[in-house]
Design an enzyme around this catalytic site. Structure first.
Site, PDB file in Angstrom:
ATOM      1  N   GLU A  44       0.821  -1.208   0.000  1.00  0.00           N
ATOM      2  CA  GLU A  44       0.000   0.000   0.000  1.00  0.00           C
ATOM      3  C   GLU A  44       0.860   1.266   0.000  1.00  0.00           C
ATOM      4  O   GLU A  44       0.600   2.217  -0.750  1.00  0.00           O
ATOM      5  CB  GLU A  44      -0.923  -0.002   1.222  1.00  0.00           C
ATOM      6  CG  GLU A  44      -1.794   1.246   1.348  1.00  0.00           C
ATOM      7  CD  GLU A  44      -2.434   1.365   2.716  1.00  0.00           C
ATOM      8  OE1 GLU A  44      -3.356   2.190   2.858  1.00  0.00           O
ATOM      9  OE2 GLU A  44      -2.007   0.647   3.647  1.00  0.00           O
ATOM     10  N   ALA A  85       4.835  -9.079 -13.197  1.00  0.00           N
ATOM     11  CA  ALA A  85       6.143  -8.900 -12.552  1.00  0.00           C
ATOM     12  C   ALA A  85       6.130  -9.265 -11.075  1.00  0.00           C
ATOM     13  O   ALA A  85       7.188  -9.279 -10.441  1.00  0.00           O
ATOM     14  CB  ALA A  85       6.616  -7.455 -12.723  1.00  0.00           C
ATOM     15  N   LYS A  89      11.520 -13.142  -4.996  1.00  0.00           N
ATOM     16  CA  LYS A  89      12.696 -13.273  -5.856  1.00  0.00           C
ATOM     17  C   LYS A  89      14.015 -13.470  -5.119  1.00  0.00           C
ATOM     18  O   LYS A  89      15.025 -13.780  -5.748  1.00  0.00           O
ATOM     19  CB  LYS A  89      12.820 -12.052  -6.759  1.00  0.00           C
ATOM     20  CG  LYS A  89      13.128 -10.758  -6.000  1.00  0.00           C
ATOM     21  CD  LYS A  89      13.398  -9.596  -6.945  1.00  0.00           C
ATOM     22  CE  LYS A  89      13.856  -8.366  -6.183  1.00  0.00           C
ATOM     23  NZ  LYS A  89      14.237  -7.254  -7.077  1.00  0.00           N
ATOM     24  N   LYS A 131      17.604 -17.846 -13.275  1.00  0.00           N
ATOM     25  CA  LYS A 131      17.621 -18.883 -12.238  1.00  0.00           C
ATOM     26  C   LYS A 131      16.581 -19.968 -12.497  1.00  0.00           C
ATOM     27  O   LYS A 131      16.591 -21.018 -11.834  1.00  0.00           O
ATOM     28  CB  LYS A 131      17.428 -18.244 -10.866  1.00  0.00           C
ATOM     29  CG  LYS A 131      18.625 -17.387 -10.453  1.00  0.00           C
ATOM     30  CD  LYS A 131      18.409 -16.664  -9.168  1.00  0.00           C
ATOM     31  CE  LYS A 131      19.667 -15.873  -8.781  1.00  0.00           C
ATOM     32  NZ  LYS A 131      20.073 -14.877  -9.797  1.00  0.00           N
ATOM     33  N   LYS A 143      10.087 -20.324 -10.486  1.00  0.00           N
ATOM     34  CA  LYS A 143      10.034 -19.491 -11.696  1.00  0.00           C
ATOM     35  C   LYS A 143      10.032 -20.355 -12.952  1.00  0.00           C
ATOM     36  O   LYS A 143       9.437 -19.979 -13.967  1.00  0.00           O
ATOM     37  CB  LYS A 143      11.195 -18.501 -11.699  1.00  0.00           C
ATOM     38  CG  LYS A 143      11.127 -17.434 -10.617  1.00  0.00           C
ATOM     39  CD  LYS A 143       9.865 -16.584 -10.706  1.00  0.00           C
ATOM     40  CE  LYS A 143       9.952 -15.568 -11.823  1.00  0.00           C
ATOM     41  NZ  LYS A 143       8.750 -14.689 -11.852  1.00  0.00           N
ATOM     42  N   SER A 175      18.479  -3.132  -8.875  1.00  0.00           N
ATOM     43  CA  SER A 175      17.155  -3.514  -8.406  1.00  0.00           C
ATOM     44  C   SER A 175      17.234  -3.791  -6.908  1.00  0.00           C
ATOM     45  O   SER A 175      18.314  -4.006  -6.344  1.00  0.00           O
ATOM     46  CB  SER A 175      16.657  -4.749  -9.156  1.00  0.00           C
ATOM     47  OG  SER A 175      17.531  -5.848  -8.948  1.00  0.00           O
ATOM     48  N   VAL A 179      23.069  -6.974  -5.854  1.00  0.00           N
ATOM     49  CA  VAL A 179      24.408  -6.897  -5.281  1.00  0.00           C
ATOM     50  C   VAL A 179      24.965  -5.468  -5.272  1.00  0.00           C
ATOM     51  O   VAL A 179      25.723  -5.102  -4.356  1.00  0.00           O
ATOM     52  CB  VAL A 179      25.349  -7.861  -6.036  1.00  0.00           C
ATOM     53  CG1 VAL A 179      25.616  -7.388  -7.454  1.00  0.00           C
ATOM     54  CG2 VAL A 179      26.636  -8.064  -5.276  1.00  0.00           C
TER      55      VAL A 179
END
Length: 340
Positions: A44, A85, A89, A131, A143, A175, A179
């Site tokens: 939210e 999306a 992850k 992955k 995935k 993202s 890393v």
């Protein structure tokens, strides 16, 4: 037709729309004058922040979760294209929370597909990851199932003209949880920079490139395709050293004052990632920027011809594999350019 013409006047739904990729995708879509962009997320606060940043009358903010099929069905009414999306992850978190990872990445994807059937959505693009190729962890396995569900959805559509396709990413620079932000924080504190294995290699792409791939896939998709951006690869150790040399002076340190510590591979990690499953290597098509994988055959279909599902401008290519182990690694100068 170019990307701008394709999205003009369309209604688009982005699941996970306040994440790193999802939010940038929303920003880009608004440039192309869509009828509306619906942003669905269970965050939210993230939805509120995105609304304040965009200040656009073309967005519709939807609080919801892909685990809730009824919510998805309502959200997709009148939608032309869905970019899926939403996902869990982070490899270690997924490894220790497998039940919830399945609920989101597998059952959630099934809910997205079912809702798209019900509402006659024209195209669904599922966002996947390298992955998913020969997975060694829960996240990758879920995935992979999300990919298989999406591609298989084309067999269930009957007379409906919905098209279901995937895009497959490498590591996305900057993202959330990736890393580069981690290394930046560690350098800012004076180290140490933590690297799991000195020979670990990864494919990299920046957020604009990732978003561009998604938008092109949405335009080119006719169903069954997996779109893969051609990406460079780099050693994580090389990336750590370059970032240390670049950023240490900005935070008042000398590069040699910041140690790089090898901490060991995390549960579920691999030294190298791959972008193609072995069975896919005989059905790969490419252009200058992208690779498209199409299935060699369609079960229960007597008239399926693979090359008819290949977008214009792509040609068949022979590939034995597509692994970061075999890729030409970025030089120090190229890593600097990528970071800039």
């Amino acid at each position: 037709m170019d990307v701008a013409d394709f999205y003009k006047g369309k209604t688009v739904l982005v699941t996970g729309g306040v994440g790193s990729i999802g939010s940038y995708l929303v920003w880009e879509l608004l440039k192309y004058e869509p009828k509306s962009v619906r942003v669905l997320d269970n965050n939210e606060t993230g939805l509120f922040d995105l609304e304040q940043a965009l200040q656009s009358d073309r967005i519709r903010l939807l609080v919801g979760d892909i685990r809730d099929k009824e919510r998805l069905t309502v959200a997709m009414e009148g939608v032309d294209i869905v970019f899926h999306a939403a996902a869990l992850k982070h490899v270690p978190l997924c490894e220790f929370n497998p039940y919830d990872t399945v609920k989101t990445n597998v059952i959630g994807t099934q809910n997205v597909l079912d809702a798209a059937y019900d509402q006659g959505v024209k195209k669904v693009i599922t966002i996947s990851t390298d992955k998913a190729v020969n997975p060694s962890n829960v996240m990758g396995a879920t995935k992979l199932l999300a990919e298989r569900l999406t591609i298989s959805a084309n067999m269930y559509r009957g007379h409906k003209r919905s098209a279901f396709s995937c895009v497959r990413f490498g590591n996305v620079l900057n993202s959330r949880g990736s890393v580069i932000p981690l290394f930046t924080q560690q350098i800012q504190k004076g180290g140490p920079i933590t690297v799991t294995h000195p020979e670990m290699r990864r494919f990299f792409m920046d957020i604009p490139s990732a978003t561009g791939l998604i938008l092109k896939a949405g335009m080119l998709s006719t169903g069954n395709e997996i779109f893969i951006l051609k990406m460079p690869a780099a050693r994580i150790m090389d990336l750590a050293e370059v970032m240390r040399d670049l950023l240490a002076p900005q935070y008042g340190f000398k590069p040699e004052e910041i140690a790089i510590e090898i901490i060991g591979m995390r549960v579920g990690e691999k030294i190298d990632e791959e972008l193609l499953i072995t069975d896919e290597t005989s059905c790969v098509y490419e252009n200058d920027d992208m690779i498209v994988v199409v299935p060699k055959l369609q079960p229960f279909s007597t008239d399926y011809v693979p090359h008819e599902h290949v977008p214009d401008g792509f040609h068949l290519v022979t590939m034995d594999s597509y692994s970061s182990k075999d890729a030409q690694l970025l030089t120090r100068e190229e890593i600097i350019n990528l970071l800039n």
